[in-house]
Design an enzyme around this catalytic site. Structure first.
Site: not given
Ligand code: 8YV
Length: 313
Positions: A233, A262, A280
């Site tokens: 993150r 982001e 990301h």
């Molecule tokens: C995706 C992520 O960007 O799983 C996570 O926590 O950061 C990533 O896999 C996102 O959350 C998928 O919607």
């Protein structure tokens, strides 16, 4: 009307949305021109929220849904969801762990290699005609024999470590406690890990507990020959400080898939040759996003059928 009402805060894949649509009554907050009206009309009927960690689920929305039973979210991260408030209200939360481990670990290794071996700079060297005009680009660094420090040796961190071992990297890690079943060297502080590492790889979750933990002291410990890789993150890193270190040559380079704000990325980072940037997208493959979306849908179906959740938080 089925009587089983789902509020769509963030949509998932088309296949799974279609599947859910045939089974339940979906209310599209994500497409609502007037969210206020939608919430006042259906708020008290909603039993399940469908979202993703990126879109999130805030506490003020929870307050509008008095009969909510489940939040099913796409993503392994839960920093975008009001998990504590849900717990207090007795609302279950489900996420999508494990199905993304391999893709995220692949991205981590890709960023290690691309950053240290300067893949993007080499590509640019060819495209810009510099190979023809100036000859070979400057030499880069090798990764075998170097120490890869992994901050956050969870399921994703371990998948990264397995890959890194095959590349001849020595693995060290930092986590709250030493893991008895792991043969990698444990460091009892993030700063200590940074000091011992050539490449510091962040696989930490977001949220208040990790906010800004990669600060000036940690970056100083990593030092001018050190590389920072972040697939966890953006909130974990003091981004302004990172930019400063890179600009002043107090770090050798960085490979970043995640950022503090982001999709905004500091212009200074975009201008740097020693930095590799990704939007990301570590879990962003067709196969893995499909598996994540299916798990989100399967958790909802399990809940409405009175079965245990497949992946409760
Ligand atoms: C995706 C992520 O960007 O799983 C996570 O926590 O950061 C990533 O896999 C996102 O959350 C998928 O919607």
């Amino acid at each position: 009307m089925t009587g089983q009402h789902v509020l769509v805060v963030g949509a998932i894949g088309r296949l799974q949305m279609d599947e859910l649509e045939t089974r339940y009554t979906l209310h599209r907050l994500d497409q609502a021109g007037d969210p206020e009206t939608l919430l006042s009309e259906v708020g008290d009927r909603i039993r399940v929220v469908l979202t993703s960690n990126g879109v999130g689920f805030p506490e003020d929305l929870l307050a509008r849904l008095p009969n909510l039973e489940l939040v099913s979210s796409q993503g392994v991260g839960t920093d975008g969801l009001c998990v504590d408030a849900c717990r207090v209200r007795g609302v279950a939360v489900a996420n999508t762990p494990d199905v993304l481990n391999d893709d995220v670990a692949d991205m981590a290794m890709m960023l290690v290699l691309a950053t240290v071996r300067r893949l993007v700079a080499g590509d640019r060297w060819v495209r810009d005609g510099r190979w023809e005009r100036e000859g070979m680009m400057p030499l880069n660094r090798c990764i075998h024999g170097k120490v890869l420090g992994i901050a956050g040796l969870g399921r994703i961190g371990k998948a990264i470590a397995r890959r890194a071992e095959a590349f001849g990297l020595e693995i060290a890690y930092f986590g709250r406690r030493q893991q008895p079943d792991v043969h990698y060297r444990w460091c009892d502080s993030l700063e200590g890990l940074a000091r011992d590492s050539d490449i510091l790889l962040l696989a930490l979750p977001g949220g208040d507990a990790t906010r800004g933990v990669v600060d000036e002291a940690v970056l100083n410990a990593l030092g001018p020959d050190g590389y920072l890789i972040n697939i966890g993150r953006g909130s974990v890193v003091d981004e302004a400080c990172l930019v400063d270190f890179l600009e002043q040559g107090k770090l050798a380079g960085a490979g970043l898939d995640v950022f503090a704000h982001e999709p905004r990325v500091p212009e200074a980072l975009k201008a740097m040759e020693q930095v590799v940037l990704q939007p990301h997208c570590a879990s962003g493959t067709v196969e893995t996003r499909d598996a994540m979306a299916q798990l989100v849908a399967d958790n909802i179906v399990a809940h409405f059928e009175g079965r245990p959740l497949l992946s409760p938080v």
